[in-house]
Design a protein around this motif. Structure first.
Motif, PDB file in Angstrom:
ATOM      1  N   GLY A   9      -9.571  11.657   4.762  1.00  0.00           N
ATOM      2  CA  GLY A   9      -9.599  11.207   6.151  1.00  0.00           C
ATOM      3  C   GLY A   9      -8.526  10.177   6.433  1.00  0.00           C
ATOM      4  O   GLY A   9      -7.869  10.225   7.482  1.00  0.00           O
ATOM      5  N   PHE A  10      -8.335   9.251   5.496  1.00  0.00           N
ATOM      6  CA  PHE A  10      -7.304   8.236   5.687  1.00  0.00           C
ATOM      7  C   PHE A  10      -5.915   8.864   5.625  1.00  0.00           C
ATOM      8  O   PHE A  10      -5.029   8.514   6.405  1.00  0.00           O
ATOM      9  N   LYS A  11      -5.728   9.818   4.705  1.00  0.00           N
ATOM     10  CA  LYS A  11      -4.431  10.496   4.621  1.00  0.00           C
ATOM     11  C   LYS A  11      -4.105  11.206   5.934  1.00  0.00           C
ATOM     12  O   LYS A  11      -2.964  11.168   6.418  1.00  0.00           O
ATOM     13  N   THR A  12      -5.110  11.845   6.530  1.00  0.00           N
ATOM     14  CA  THR A  12      -4.900  12.524   7.812  1.00  0.00           C
ATOM     15  C   THR A  12      -4.527  11.531   8.898  1.00  0.00           C
ATOM     16  O   THR A  12      -3.605  11.758   9.704  1.00  0.00           O
ATOM     17  N   TRP A  13      -5.220  10.375   8.919  1.00  0.00           N
ATOM     18  CA  TRP A  13      -4.915   9.341   9.914  1.00  0.00           C
ATOM     19  C   TRP A  13      -3.482   8.834   9.754  1.00  0.00           C
ATOM     20  O   TRP A  13      -2.771   8.647  10.752  1.00  0.00           O
ATOM     21  N   VAL A  14      -3.048   8.645   8.522  1.00  0.00           N
ATOM     22  CA  VAL A  14      -1.685   8.174   8.276  1.00  0.00           C
ATOM     23  C   VAL A  14      -0.675   9.182   8.793  1.00  0.00           C
ATOM     24  O   VAL A  14       0.309   8.830   9.454  1.00  0.00           O
TER      25      VAL A  14
ATOM     26  N   GLU B 132       0.841  -1.200   0.000  1.00  0.00           N
ATOM     27  CA  GLU B 132       0.000   0.000   0.000  1.00  0.00           C
ATOM     28  C   GLU B 132       0.875   1.249   0.000  1.00  0.00           C
ATOM     29  O   GLU B 132       1.958   1.282   0.579  1.00  0.00           O
ATOM     30  N   SER B 133       0.368   2.274  -0.691  1.00  0.00           N
ATOM     31  CA  SER B 133       1.195   3.440  -1.004  1.00  0.00           C
ATOM     32  C   SER B 133       1.732   4.150   0.232  1.00  0.00           C
ATOM     33  O   SER B 133       2.868   4.636   0.221  1.00  0.00           O
ATOM     34  N   TYR B 134       0.949   4.200   1.306  1.00  0.00           N
ATOM     35  CA  TYR B 134       1.402   4.998   2.453  1.00  0.00           C
ATOM     36  C   TYR B 134       2.620   4.398   3.145  1.00  0.00           C
ATOM     37  O   TYR B 134       3.282   5.071   3.933  1.00  0.00           O
TER      38      TYR B 134
ATOM     39  N   SER C 140       1.992   8.401  11.752  1.00  0.00           N
ATOM     40  CA  SER C 140       3.126   8.008  10.922  1.00  0.00           C
ATOM     41  C   SER C 140       4.223   7.315  11.722  1.00  0.00           C
ATOM     42  O   SER C 140       4.733   6.258  11.315  1.00  0.00           O
ATOM     43  N   ALA C 141       4.602   7.879  12.842  1.00  0.00           N
ATOM     44  CA  ALA C 141       5.703   7.307  13.623  1.00  0.00           C
ATOM     45  C   ALA C 141       5.372   5.893  14.074  1.00  0.00           C
ATOM     46  O   ALA C 141       6.211   4.979  13.991  1.00  0.00           O
ATOM     47  N   GLU C 142       4.147   5.689  14.537  1.00  0.00           N
ATOM     48  CA  GLU C 142       3.732   4.361  14.990  1.00  0.00           C
ATOM     49  C   GLU C 142       3.690   3.372  13.828  1.00  0.00           C
ATOM     50  O   GLU C 142       4.128   2.225  13.953  1.00  0.00           O
ATOM     51  N   LEU C 143       3.188   3.810  12.674  1.00  0.00           N
ATOM     52  CA  LEU C 143       3.103   2.935  11.505  1.00  0.00           C
ATOM     53  C   LEU C 143       4.487   2.538  11.013  1.00  0.00           C
ATOM     54  O   LEU C 143       4.730   1.374  10.670  1.00  0.00           O
TER      55      LEU C 143
END
Length: 540
Positions: free
Chosen positions: A230-235, A65-67, A239-242
């Motif tokens: 909304g998903f972009k904002t969540w990412v 997935e892109s993110y 970000s650090a956790e992901l």
């Protein structure tokens, strides 16, 4: 690139990097901007992007997935780049890498249109000399190959290809201005990840598509779609956790594998779990249970679930059966994800030819001739993959101490220490080489780990006045045992037709090449080796 350059003095650098994809760009950034080295990147293509420069076939996109199919080293870079789809299409990935090259001013040290013809180590000078196809020469203390794992296109040697009166293309060397399939009779040879991506698009564009299937394959829906705000904002907020989760995961993806066994739940519960994973789509399907890749009986439940899906989707029972994989278990080969692949065979303009039943005898002027029929074609598309992992490195004609050829060292299969170095080849680093997790992971995670380890290693040498590092033979031998052990602890070696084993290239040694012990475990091993004064390497 000019046709020829007169031989002259070699241009001298601290390091030469071969390849300007994800690996080469980040390695350049670290060596030049963190360590202050003089670096030259040599790239055969006329643009950056690595495998994504060449792979522009219809339907080509990433299956991570892109993110998280992106760099994590710069928070600012993450903040300023917006992905548009769940799975990035090839053009969007190239635009991203172009942005990275511009943002970090990398282009000034990248030489495009420069194909390496050979690299030789001079022990007395402790220098590598790299020669290009035009005769241009470069010298450096360190040579880093960033040529990727899937960059050496594999065109099968089918008799008569030169006689074909139409046009043929390999998906890994796709024309940059595209191909017009309208009104054409198209033959697609190969149904791995690439063929599964290409078939639905080709079927929609061509007058008729004949799919020549060498091996039936499992596939899970990708469920691709736009990335909503909304998903972009969540990412961004997580970000650090992901990123930390991706680095700690066995396969470099920021999702958890379930801790439950297939056998911890009832058949009804198991089916509901698989159904939910199928509806979500993507590579996360194999994370539904912890033992899918470890236990044959457990895997069979996932395999049979997907076989049943194929039967339910494909309307013709005979075609459905031909598309149903029975010679290997789910995800023991590279697990494809798709957008309406099986549905494509319900179209009136699509035909499936099972090459296990009727193998290709020859390509003839009018098309493809199998054991029982000739199929008239205007275009042939080879989705036959790559000479993976070893092919791109062997193509460089690398010669180490006393002229030792890498192709000879690897005649019976690749050997290395940590997938990073080969005994007999001092100061040569093979990014994401055989013996490292590489293709079993989300590649940017593996790439960043290797680039950072190599940069730290070179920094260590320079700080201590050392100028040479070489894997010891005993360490490489022990690592080979570990690579075999890790693979044998999984079901991966059971797929005899897998390119993980080199089975797609006639004559290639059948050796399981990537390290299957998990990305996080491998990272820990590399860190321990470095902490113990690069245990397993000879430093001088």
């Amino acid at each position: 690139m000019t046709d020829s350059i007169e031989a002259g003095p070699a241009r001298r650098y601290d390091a030469i990097i071969v390849g300007a994809g994800f690996s080469g760009l980040y390695q350049l950034h670290l060596l030049r901007d963190r360590l202050g080295l003089s670096v030259r990147v040599l790239e055969a293509a006329d643009g950056i992007g690595g495998t994504w420069y060449w792979n522009r076939y219809p339907g080509a996109r990433c299956d991570s997935e892109s993110y998280y199919y992106s760099y994590s080293f710069s928070r600012e870079l993450e903040e300023e780049w917006d992905w548009t789809e769940r799975y990035p299409e090839h053009g969007e990935i190239r635009r991203y890498l172009d942005h990275v090259a511009d943002r970090f001013d990398l282009r000034r040290d990248i030489q495009l249109g420069t194909r390496v013809a050979g690299a030789a180590y001079d022990e007395d000078a402790n220098r590598w000399t790299v020669t290009t196809e035009t005769g241009e020469r470069f010298e450096a203390q360190f040579l880093i190959t960033a040529v990727g794992c899937l960059s050496s296109a594999n065109v099968p040697a089918i008799p008569g290809l030169e006689s074909f009166s139409g046009a043929w293309y390999h998906t890994g060397r796709w024309p940059h201005d595209g191909v017009d399939f309208s009104g054409k009779r198209v033959g697609l040879i190969g149904t791995g990840s690439t063929g599964i991506q290409a078939a639905p698009v080709l079927a929609a564009e061509a007058a008729h598509l004949t799919v020549f299937q060498r091996t039936a394959n499992y596939s899970v829906p990708a469920r691709n779609g736009p990335m909503d705000d909304g998903f972009k904002t969540w990412v961004r907020e997580n970000s650090a956790e992901l990123r930390a989760k991706a680095r700690a995961a066995p396969n470099g993806h920021p999702f958890d594998f379930s801790d439950r066994s297939v056998f911890d739940v009832s058949p009804q519960e198991r089916r509901a779990i698989y159904e939910a994973a199928w509806e979500r789509g993507g590579l996360r399907f194999r994370a539904a249970f912890r033992d899918i890749m470890l236990d044959q009986e457990a895997n069979e439940t996932a395999s049979e679930f997907i076989r049943a899906k194929i039967r339910s989707i494909v309307e013709d029972p005979a075609v459905a059966e031909a598309l149903t994989p029975r010679d290997h278990l789910f995800a023991t080969k590279r697990p494809p994800i798709d957008t309406h692949y099986f549905e494509t065979f319900n179209r009136s303009n699509v035909r499936l030819v099972d090459l296990k039943t009727t193998p290709i005898a020859a390509i003839v002027p009018e098309g493809v001739r199998t054991a029982d029929a000739t199929y008239p074609l205007d275009v042939i598309v080879f989705a036959t993959g790559f000479d993976a992992l070893t092919g791109p490195l062997l193509a460089l004609d690398i010669r180490g101490r006393n002229g030792l050829a890498l192709k000879d060292v690897w005649a019976d299969g690749p050997t290395s220490y940590l997938g990073l170095q080969v005994p007999g080849f001092p100061n040569l680093f093979t990014m994401t080489g055989p013996g490292s997790p590489s293709v079993l992971t989300n590649m940017p995670v593996a790439i960043e780990q290797h680039a950072e380890w190599i940069a730290d290693c070179i920094g260590h040498l320079r700080e201590r006045g050392l100028d040479r590092i070489e894997a010891r033979p005993d360490a490489a031998e022990s690592w080979g045992v570990e690579v075999d052990r890790a693979a044998s602890a999984t079901l991966l070696p059971m797929a005899s037709s897998s390119w993980y084993l080199g089975a797609n290239v006639p004559g290639k040694p059948r050796v399981f090449m990537p390290y299957a012990g998990g990305m996080a475990h491998y990272r820990g091993l590399c860190e321990r080796v470095a902490a113990e004064n690069y245990d397993g390497f000879a430093l001088s």
